[in-house]
Scaffold this active site. Structure first.
Site, PDB file in Angstrom:
ATOM      1  N   ASN A 142     -11.119  -2.182  -5.135  1.00 35.34           N
ATOM      2  CA  ASN A 142     -10.333  -1.306  -6.012  1.00 35.34           C
ATOM      3  C   ASN A 142     -11.005  -1.077  -7.374  1.00 35.34           C
ATOM      4  O   ASN A 142     -10.666  -0.142  -8.089  1.00 35.34           O
ATOM      5  CB  ASN A 142      -8.908  -1.842  -6.220  1.00 35.34           C
ATOM      6  CG  ASN A 142      -8.011  -1.741  -5.008  1.00 35.34           C
ATOM      7  OD1 ASN A 142      -7.096  -2.539  -4.822  1.00 35.34           O
ATOM      8  ND2 ASN A 142      -8.261  -0.741  -4.157  1.00 35.34           N
ATOM      9  N   ASP A 175       0.828  -1.212   0.000  1.00 40.33           N
ATOM     10  CA  ASP A 175       0.000   0.000   0.000  1.00 40.33           C
ATOM     11  C   ASP A 175       0.862   1.262   0.000  1.00 40.33           C
ATOM     12  O   ASP A 175       1.987   1.263   0.499  1.00 40.33           O
ATOM     13  CB  ASP A 175      -0.925  -0.020   1.233  1.00 40.33           C
ATOM     14  CG  ASP A 175      -2.093   0.946   1.092  1.00 40.33           C
ATOM     15  OD1 ASP A 175      -2.358   1.411  -0.031  1.00 40.33           O
ATOM     16  OD2 ASP A 175      -2.747   1.225   2.116  1.00 40.33           O
TER      17      ASP A 175
HETATM   18  C1  IPE Z   1      -5.553  -2.583  -0.079  1.00 39.70           C
HETATM   19  O1  IPE Z   1      -5.167  -1.261  -0.253  1.00 39.70           O
HETATM   20  C2  IPE Z   1      -5.558  -3.286  -1.397  1.00 39.70           C
HETATM   21  C3  IPE Z   1      -4.245  -3.507  -2.011  1.00 39.70           C
HETATM   22  C4  IPE Z   1      -3.093  -3.221  -1.493  1.00 39.70           C
HETATM   23  C5  IPE Z   1      -4.274  -4.128  -3.294  1.00 39.70           C
HETATM   24  P1  IPE Z   1      -6.253  -0.089  -0.422  1.00 39.70           P
HETATM   25  O2  IPE Z   1      -5.492   1.152  -0.610  1.00 39.70           O
HETATM   26  O3  IPE Z   1      -7.232  -0.452  -1.452  1.00 39.70           O
HETATM   27  O4  IPE Z   1      -6.991  -0.127   1.001  1.00 39.70           O
HETATM   28  P2  IPE Z   1      -7.819   0.986   1.770  1.00 39.70           P
HETATM   29  O5  IPE Z   1      -8.891   1.454   0.840  1.00 39.70           O
HETATM   30  O6  IPE Z   1      -6.885   2.097   2.122  1.00 39.70           O
HETATM   31  O7  IPE Z   1      -8.336   0.287   2.987  1.00 39.70           O
HETATM   32  C1  IPE Z   2      -1.564   0.214  -3.362  1.00 37.17           C
HETATM   33  O1  IPE Z   2      -1.336   1.583  -3.398  1.00 37.17           O
HETATM   34  C2  IPE Z   2      -1.853  -0.371  -4.726  1.00 37.17           C
HETATM   35  C3  IPE Z   2      -3.262  -0.729  -4.949  1.00 37.17           C
HETATM   36  C4  IPE Z   2      -4.216  -0.683  -4.060  1.00 37.17           C
HETATM   37  C5  IPE Z   2      -3.616  -1.173  -6.287  1.00 37.17           C
HETATM   38  P1  IPE Z   2      -2.534   2.623  -3.404  1.00 37.17           P
HETATM   39  O2  IPE Z   2      -2.922   2.901  -4.815  1.00 37.17           O
HETATM   40  O3  IPE Z   2      -3.632   2.182  -2.524  1.00 37.17           O
HETATM   41  O4  IPE Z   2      -1.837   3.902  -2.800  1.00 37.17           O
HETATM   42  P2  IPE Z   2      -2.459   4.896  -1.740  1.00 37.17           P
HETATM   43  O5  IPE Z   2      -2.928   4.099  -0.585  1.00 37.17           O
HETATM   44  O6  IPE Z   2      -3.590   5.605  -2.429  1.00 37.17           O
HETATM   45  O7  IPE Z   2      -1.339   5.812  -1.391  1.00 37.17           O
HETATM   46 MG    MG Z   3      -4.053   2.440  -0.576  1.00 40.59          MG
END
Ligand code: IPE
Ligand code: IPE
Ligand code: MG
Length: 251
Positions: A66, A18
């Site tokens: 997502n 993340d």
């Molecule tokens: C969790 O991260 C999903 C992945 C790392 C693929 P998100 O960024 O989607 O989670 P939330 O929304 O902050 O809980």
């Molecule tokens: C994790 O990084 C990757 C996916 C969830 C696909 P994020 O895209 O959630 O990055 P943040 O949390 O918005 O910084």
């Molecule tokens: Mg994230």
């Protein structure tokens, strides 16, 4: 250099990767640039885990939730995923790593599924680390799919409700056949599970770091693993019981 005990590594390491978007936004870059940089961290963690002798590595790459992101970001992530798998399959062969996917694959675009199928087939005979990608994955959705399949077996007369044990239920999950994760790392400072492996994380040791995924380094991975090695996993027992068991198995 951080010293790790090769005997005490997690058998199964799971990672919630993340913070790609925030990493990019802090640098006035587009979120997708963060995902691209994140893919470099994936390469490093895969290579290191396999080198260390970790048997199972499971990466949360795209959640069921997502799909609600802006269409442009979703499209860019799917393109990146395809490119990553294509580019990395040769390396997976060299390193004897086997690909596996969990999640609702029917929601993935056809071209992504084709690329995944090719990679899974090509690496199917590899006997080293199992690299599981969680794609279009949600823990609750996985539990519902498992429950639906069990219900169908009961309707078809192949199963009666009393046959349902935790072991049987486990085998109906996408992760059937994989051991539960011993250790979970989540980057970017969020202290939540976000619908990842809800059933399987029952006794997993959790580790959270403020570092965003693109900045996660080998040294941080080793630091996390050293932290894992310092933990006492009691599984509901007392510390004394564990010491006694240890004495018996060492005798
Ligand atoms: C969790 O991260 C999903 C992945 C790392 C693929 P998100 O960024 O989607 O989670 P939330 O929304 O902050 O809980
Ligand atoms: C994790 O990084 C990757 C996916 C969830 C696909 P994020 O895209 O959630 O990055 P943040 O949390 O918005 O910084
Ligand atoms: Mg994230």
């Amino acid at each position: 250099m951080i010293q790790l005990d090769p005997q005490k590594l997690p058998v199964h390491l799971a990672v919630i990767m993340d913070g790609n978007g925030r990493w990019a936004q802090q640098r006035m870059l587009k979120r997708i640039v963060g995902h691209q940089r994140g893919a470099e961290t994936v390469k490093m963690v895969v290579e290191q885990s396999s080198l260390l002798g970790i048997r199972y590595l499971t990466l949360f790459a795209f959640s069921s939730e997502n799909w609600s992101r802006p269409a442009m970001e979703v499209r860019a992530l799917m393109t990146l995923l395809k490119k990553y798998i294509r580019q990395e399959t040769a390396r997976m062969m060299r390193k004897n790593i086997r690909y596996n996917v969990i999640g609702n694959r029917s929601d993935l675009p056809d071209d992504v599924n084709e690329t995944l199928d090719e990679a899974i087939l090509k690496t199917a005979g590899n006997t080293g680390m199992v690299l599981t990608l969680a794609l279009s994955y949600g823990g609750r959705q996985e539990l519902c799919r498992a429950a639906a399949r069990l219900a169908q077996e009961a309707i078809d007369g192949r199963l009666s409700p009393g046959d349902i044990t935790t072991e049987l239920f486990d085998s109906y999950l996408d992760t059937g056949g994989l051991p539960d994760p011993d250790f979970l790392i989540r980057t970017s400072g969020e202290m939540r599970i976000s619908n990842f492996l809800l059933w399987q994380l029952a006794y997993t040791e959790l580790y959270f770091t403020e570092t965003n995924w693109p900045d996660f380094t080998i040294n941080e991975l080793h630091k996390a693993l050293a932290d894992f090695q310092s933990r006492e996993r009691r599984f509901g027992m007392t510390s004394d019981q564990l010491t006694q068991r240890g004495d018996l198995s060492n005798a």
